[in-house]
Motif scaffolding. Sequence first.
Motif, PDB file in Angstrom:
ATOM      1  N   VAL A  70      77.781  80.115  66.132  1.00  0.00           N
ATOM      2  CA  VAL A  70      76.491  79.595  66.613  1.00  0.00           C
ATOM      3  C   VAL A  70      75.434  79.877  65.558  1.00  0.00           C
ATOM      4  N   PHE A  71      74.990  78.827  64.880  1.00  0.00           N
ATOM      5  CA  PHE A  71      73.942  78.972  63.864  1.00  0.00           C
ATOM      6  C   PHE A  71      72.588  78.817  64.553  1.00  0.00           C
ATOM      7  N   ASN A  72      71.892  79.951  64.678  1.00  0.00           N
ATOM      8  CA  ASN A  72      70.652  80.020  65.445  1.00  0.00           C
ATOM      9  C   ASN A  72      69.422  79.869  64.536  1.00  0.00           C
ATOM     10  N   LYS A  73      68.268  79.717  65.152  1.00  0.00           N
ATOM     11  CA  LYS A  73      66.953  79.655  64.493  1.00  0.00           C
ATOM     12  C   LYS A  73      66.789  78.419  63.612  1.00  0.00           C
ATOM     13  N   ILE A  74      67.340  77.277  64.061  1.00  0.00           N
ATOM     14  CA  ILE A  74      67.127  76.053  63.283  1.00  0.00           C
ATOM     15  C   ILE A  74      65.651  75.653  63.317  1.00  0.00           C
ATOM     16  N   ASP A  75      64.910  76.165  64.312  1.00  0.00           N
ATOM     17  CA  ASP A  75      63.472  75.889  64.367  1.00  0.00           C
ATOM     18  C   ASP A  75      62.714  76.584  63.243  1.00  0.00           C
ATOM     19  N   ALA A  76      63.303  77.654  62.671  1.00  0.00           N
ATOM     20  CA  ALA A  76      62.648  78.401  61.597  1.00  0.00           C
ATOM     21  C   ALA A  76      63.216  78.063  60.220  1.00  0.00           C
ATOM     22  N   PHE A  77      64.200  77.139  60.184  1.00  0.00           N
ATOM     23  CA  PHE A  77      64.829  76.802  58.903  1.00  0.00           C
ATOM     24  C   PHE A  77      63.846  76.042  58.017  1.00  0.00           C
ATOM     25  N   ALA A  78      63.770  76.430  56.768  1.00  0.00           N
ATOM     26  CA  ALA A  78      62.881  75.758  55.815  1.00  0.00           C
ATOM     27  C   ALA A  78      63.567  75.697  54.451  1.00  0.00           C
ATOM     28  N   TYR A  79      63.258  74.652  53.690  1.00  0.00           N
ATOM     29  CA  TYR A  79      63.826  74.538  52.350  1.00  0.00           C
ATOM     30  C   TYR A  79      62.833  73.817  51.452  1.00  0.00           C
ATOM     31  N   GLU A  80      63.035  73.981  50.139  1.00  0.00           N
ATOM     32  CA  GLU A  80      62.152  73.350  49.162  1.00  0.00           C
ATOM     33  C   GLU A  80      62.745  71.995  48.761  1.00  0.00           C
ATOM     34  N   LYS A  81      62.117  70.929  49.212  1.00  0.00           N
ATOM     35  CA  LYS A  81      62.637  69.594  48.934  1.00  0.00           C
ATOM     36  C   LYS A  81      62.374  69.223  47.474  1.00  0.00           C
ATOM     37  N   LYS A  82      63.420  68.760  46.805  1.00  0.00           N
ATOM     38  CA  LYS A  82      63.281  68.374  45.397  1.00  0.00           C
ATOM     39  C   LYS A  82      62.776  66.935  45.275  1.00  0.00           C
ATOM     40  N   LEU A 123      78.910  88.588  72.367  1.00  0.00           N
ATOM     41  CA  LEU A 123      78.024  88.115  71.306  1.00  0.00           C
ATOM     42  C   LEU A 123      78.087  89.113  70.153  1.00  0.00           C
ATOM     43  N   VAL A 124      78.393  88.628  68.957  1.00  0.00           N
ATOM     44  CA  VAL A 124      78.403  89.490  67.778  1.00  0.00           C
ATOM     45  C   VAL A 124      77.544  88.840  66.702  1.00  0.00           C
ATOM     46  N   GLY A 125      77.140  89.623  65.736  1.00  0.00           N
ATOM     47  CA  GLY A 125      76.340  89.069  64.653  1.00  0.00           C
ATOM     48  C   GLY A 125      75.547  90.135  63.946  1.00  0.00           C
ATOM     49  N   TYR A 126      74.932  89.743  62.865  1.00  0.00           N
ATOM     50  CA  TYR A 126      74.082  90.643  62.099  1.00  0.00           C
ATOM     51  C   TYR A 126      72.888  91.040  62.946  1.00  0.00           C
ATOM     52  N   THR A 127      72.264  92.158  62.631  1.00  0.00           N
ATOM     53  CA  THR A 127      71.099  92.577  63.397  1.00  0.00           C
ATOM     54  C   THR A 127      69.945  91.590  63.232  1.00  0.00           C
ATOM     55  N   ASN A 128      69.206  91.364  64.300  1.00  0.00           N
ATOM     56  CA  ASN A 128      68.009  90.509  64.313  1.00  0.00           C
ATOM     57  C   ASN A 128      68.308  89.026  64.098  1.00  0.00           C
ATOM     58  N   VAL A 129      69.475  88.567  64.560  1.00  0.00           N
ATOM     59  CA  VAL A 129      69.789  87.132  64.435  1.00  0.00           C
ATOM     60  C   VAL A 129      69.480  86.366  65.721  1.00  0.00           C
ATOM     61  N   GLY A 130      69.084  87.085  66.779  1.00  0.00           N
ATOM     62  CA  GLY A 130      68.719  86.410  68.025  1.00  0.00           C
ATOM     63  C   GLY A 130      69.750  86.518  69.131  1.00  0.00           C
ATOM     64  N   LYS A 131      70.648  87.516  69.058  1.00  0.00           N
ATOM     65  CA  LYS A 131      71.683  87.661  70.096  1.00  0.00           C
ATOM     66  C   LYS A 131      71.071  87.927  71.463  1.00  0.00           C
ATOM     67  N   SER A 132      70.095  88.836  71.502  1.00  0.00           N
ATOM     68  CA  SER A 132      69.484  89.187  72.794  1.00  0.00           C
ATOM     69  C   SER A 132      68.692  88.016  73.369  1.00  0.00           C
TER      70      SER A 132
END
Length: 406
Positions: free
Chosen positions: A316-328, A204-213
């Motif tokens: 693996v794109f993680n944290k889709i439960d936390a994904f948010a966007y500003e709907k136009k 498992l590789v990735g940026y820090t704090n992306v949810g690898k553990s």
Amino acid sequence: MLEKKEHLYEKAVLVGLVTQNQSEEKLVEYMDELEFLALTAGATIDKRFVQKLTQADSKTFIGSGKAQEIKEYVKEHGIGTVIFDDELSPSQLKNLEREMEVKILDRTNLILDIFAQRAQTSYARTQVELAQYQYLLPRLTRMWTHLERQKGGIGMRGPGETEIETDRRIIRDRISLLKEKLKTIDKQMATQRQNRGKMVRVALVGYTNVGKSTLMNAISKSDVFAENKLFATLDTTVRKVVIGNLPFLLTDTVGFIRKLPTQLVESFKSTLDEVREADLLIHVVDISHESFEDHINSVNQTLMEINAHQKPMIMVFNKIDAFAYEKKDEDDLTPETRKNISLDEWMKTWMSKSQYPTVFISALNKENFPEMKKLIYDEVLKIHTARFPYNDFLFEYHDDDMELED
């Protein structure tokens, strides 16, 4: 009644530069990350200072005027620490300490401090100590207090040798000792990797704090330390995992970060060896983070530096439960920006055209885990059958819970 712990946190201010190579927007991202680093280290941020220069000032990084402004602020508000977003040269550090009369840290020093806090095993502590000494050696100043007296005594101090020269010699000796110690441990770890046989190795590789553990825990049903802080995991964890009836080894590694100190890359060579010697990489990305594309680039750059960029990979794109966007609104004619792109729209962009198999999940809620398991199974099976071409008929995928074997 428990006492409040606010007094444990150091009050600090952050300092960053807008230059011809670093825009104001990019600096805001770096400063947000720096604040998270400071919070992880145990500081509370009082204020941010930003200076616009063509390039960093050679004497004080920010220029004498801004240095004076920061000095007056920290004195008035009782601030004990000033943290700079970039690595300071030894002369800049010395000048700033003399000018501001408070503790001066840069990003590298801050990251090293966090690593020192997080290191649990003797091996990790040795790696961090080596990196700290390599950072400190060129930054010894006349204000430096003597490191230790145990090395003193008859025959140990050269004729006319000053205290700072003695300190430099002590540090060089300690660096040599730590390097030898790490060489011994490196050989032991290399032997351990060889003893794992020809089983497929996945890292498992990735940026820090992306949810690898968190993902490691979910896949292997183990209990790897996971926390919403940077560099929660330093020590490499290896587990044997079975999907269907196909076994493989899964490794959780230290997270990467932008502006990663070179001292840490060198010191954590064996940790990175787990990545270098892996057969398959699972690149975990926090898609809820607004800078996730930069994170991907930073990880890819580090993989290139350690010559691991051409390995098979799953995105693996993680944290889709936390994904948010500003709907136009439908009648909003303003141009599309990154902040108002939905997850479905992201999936139709370059991600769907990636050269690597891609999946969108929530490690926390185990959302889309069957799809991810199937991807991992397929990629591991390719490597396994290439290694053992006559054994592929033994394996078949079935969508049961993944199993952990001791």
